[in-house]
Scaffold this motif. Structure first.
Motif, PDB file in Angstrom:
ATOM      1  N   LYS A 169      10.300  -0.275  -6.827  1.00 28.49           N
ATOM      2  CA  LYS A 169      10.301  -1.173  -7.986  1.00 28.49           C
ATOM      3  C   LYS A 169      11.237  -2.356  -7.746  1.00 28.49           C
ATOM      4  O   LYS A 169      10.898  -3.513  -8.047  1.00 28.49           O
ATOM      5  N   ALA A 170      12.434  -2.063  -7.167  1.00 27.50           N
ATOM      6  CA  ALA A 170      13.396  -3.138  -6.909  1.00 27.50           C
ATOM      7  C   ALA A 170      12.824  -4.145  -5.915  1.00 27.50           C
ATOM      8  O   ALA A 170      13.034  -5.355  -6.048  1.00 27.50           O
ATOM      9  N   LEU A 171      12.072  -3.634  -4.928  1.00 27.15           N
ATOM     10  CA  LEU A 171      11.478  -4.520  -3.928  1.00 27.15           C
ATOM     11  C   LEU A 171      10.495  -5.488  -4.569  1.00 27.15           C
ATOM     12  O   LEU A 171      10.529  -6.698  -4.303  1.00 27.15           O
ATOM     13  N   TYR A 172       9.648  -4.989  -5.462  1.00 24.23           N
ATOM     14  CA  TYR A 172       8.613  -5.839  -6.039  1.00 24.23           C
ATOM     15  C   TYR A 172       9.054  -6.529  -7.313  1.00 24.23           C
ATOM     16  O   TYR A 172       8.280  -7.309  -7.899  1.00 24.23           O
ATOM     17  N   ASP A 173      10.302  -6.299  -7.707  1.00 18.92           N
ATOM     18  CA  ASP A 173      10.901  -7.130  -8.745  1.00 18.92           C
ATOM     19  C   ASP A 173      11.429  -8.438  -8.177  1.00 18.92           C
ATOM     20  O   ASP A 173      11.732  -9.375  -8.920  1.00 18.92           O
ATOM     21  N   ASN A 227       6.592   9.857  -3.653  1.00 18.00           N
ATOM     22  CA  ASN A 227       8.004  10.217  -3.520  1.00 18.00           C
ATOM     23  C   ASN A 227       8.799   9.595  -4.672  1.00 18.00           C
ATOM     24  O   ASN A 227       8.985   8.377  -4.736  1.00 18.00           O
ATOM     25  N   GLN A 228       9.248  10.440  -5.580  1.00 19.71           N
ATOM     26  CA  GLN A 228       9.954   9.937  -6.757  1.00 19.71           C
ATOM     27  C   GLN A 228      11.338   9.391  -6.411  1.00 19.71           C
ATOM     28  O   GLN A 228      11.850   8.525  -7.120  1.00 19.71           O
ATOM     29  N   GLU A 229      11.941   9.905  -5.337  1.00 17.25           N
ATOM     30  CA  GLU A 229      13.267   9.404  -4.938  1.00 17.25           C
ATOM     31  C   GLU A 229      13.189   7.948  -4.508  1.00 17.25           C
ATOM     32  O   GLU A 229      14.148   7.189  -4.658  1.00 17.25           O
ATOM     33  N   ASN A 230      12.051   7.532  -3.928  1.00 12.00           N
ATOM     34  CA  ASN A 230      11.912   6.152  -3.454  1.00 12.00           C
ATOM     35  C   ASN A 230      11.360   5.207  -4.519  1.00 12.00           C
ATOM     36  O   ASN A 230      11.298   3.998  -4.300  1.00 12.00           O
ATOM     37  N   GLU A 231      10.969   5.770  -5.668  1.00 12.10           N
ATOM     38  CA  GLU A 231      10.301   4.955  -6.682  1.00 12.10           C
ATOM     39  C   GLU A 231      11.165   3.790  -7.156  1.00 12.10           C
ATOM     40  O   GLU A 231      10.681   2.651  -7.312  1.00 12.10           O
ATOM     41  N   ALA A 232      12.456   4.044  -7.355  1.00 11.36           N
ATOM     42  CA  ALA A 232      13.355   2.974  -7.823  1.00 11.36           C
ATOM     43  C   ALA A 232      13.465   1.873  -6.769  1.00 11.36           C
ATOM     44  O   ALA A 232      13.519   0.677  -7.110  1.00 11.36           O
ATOM     45  N   GLY A 256       0.821  -1.210   0.000  1.00  7.42           N
ATOM     46  CA  GLY A 256       0.000   0.000   0.000  1.00  7.42           C
ATOM     47  C   GLY A 256       0.853   1.257   0.000  1.00  7.42           C
ATOM     48  O   GLY A 256       0.558   2.235  -0.698  1.00  7.42           O
ATOM     49  N   ASN A 257       1.946   1.225   0.769  1.00 10.92           N
ATOM     50  CA  ASN A 257       2.839   2.386   0.819  1.00 10.92           C
ATOM     51  C   ASN A 257       3.501   2.617  -0.537  1.00 10.92           C
ATOM     52  O   ASN A 257       3.626   3.753  -1.004  1.00 10.92           O
ATOM     53  N   CYS A 258       3.924   1.532  -1.178  1.00  8.13           N
ATOM     54  CA  CYS A 258       4.557   1.658  -2.491  1.00  8.13           C
ATOM     55  C   CYS A 258       3.564   2.189  -3.521  1.00  8.13           C
ATOM     56  O   CYS A 258       3.921   3.001  -4.391  1.00  8.13           O
TER      57      CYS A 258
END
Length: 232
Positions: A26-30, A18-23, A11-13
């Motif tokens: 994505k890495a977490l859910y990859d 926050n664009q700085e945390n976007e990468a 839910g937080n993702c």
């Protein structure tokens, strides 16, 4: 519990802007679900723990009585350096070994002793001067004198090494204005019997080379040069 945490993260993702945390999201859910679960099992959340901005103040409060206000920042710097080294060893070791409270207390006790008002902190006791520094000192008077009385090369190397350490320590202490030493501390610094050091200090005092204050012996010089002759 794990599903609840996963739902919160998802839910937080999804909702974060926050664009700085976007990468990172994505890495977490990859990751595969199994790898994500393994990663989450390695995370320990310490509720209401201080952040880095608050930590310095809390450490200072803990060691408030261990050193004077003048020496406290340097004591904390050394304590943190020791702690980070212990953490690196603990994290990189194949066998998990905790850092004991007893080890931490012992380190604080040693630092407290070295930062007493009449002590000169030893920063360079285990330092090994670069070979070029040793070569540069080859022409010094004390080196020529040692060769004159046929001191072997290894002992001359030790003498030059100790000179470099003493010079670096003196420079550090000059910056910190730690110029007052007790007789016992002078003896400890030069690794000599306190009674012999007391006689030498008395000679220097009587000659006006150094001064004595109520707090200890004062060495107000960057260096002292002695010249003496040896009959051969």
């Amino acid at each position: 519990m794990e599903n609840a945490i996963t739902r919160l993260l998802r839910g937080n993702c999804r909702d974060s802007s926050n664009q700085e945390n976007e990468a990172g999201y994505k890495a977490l859910y990859d990751l595969t679900p199994e790898t994500r679960r393994e990663m989450l099992e390695l995370i320990t959340v310490l509720d209401a723990s201080p952040d880095n901005n608050d930590m310095a103040g809390e450490i200072e409060q803990e060691v408030f009585h261990a050193a004077t206000a003048e020496h406290r920042p340097l004591m904390i710097e050394r304590l943190e350096g020791w702690w980070f080294a212990q953490v690196i060893v603990a994290l990189s070791s194949a066998v998990s070994k905790p850092i004991s409270v007893a080890a931490l207390d012992d380190k604080i006790d040693k630092l407290r002793e070295s930062f007493q008002r009449t002590n000169l902190p030893v920063d360079f006791a285990d330092a090994h001067p670069p070979s070029e520094n040793i070569t540069d000192l080859d022409g010094r008077a004390f080196v020529r004198q040692l060769r004159k009385i046929e001191v072997n090369a290894k002992r001359i190397e030790w003498a030059v090494r100790d000179y470099c350490r003493a010079f670096e320590q003196r420079a550090r202490c000059h910056e910190k204005s730690s110029l007052l030493l007790s007789i016992h501390e002078v003896a400890r610094q030069v690794s000599r019997d306190v009674h012999a050091v007391n006689r030498d200090v008395a000679t220097l005092l009587n000659s006006g080379v150094i001064d004595r204050t109520p707090e200890g012996v004062e060495f107000p010089y960057d260096r002292i040069h002695f010249e003496f002759g040896i009959a051969v």
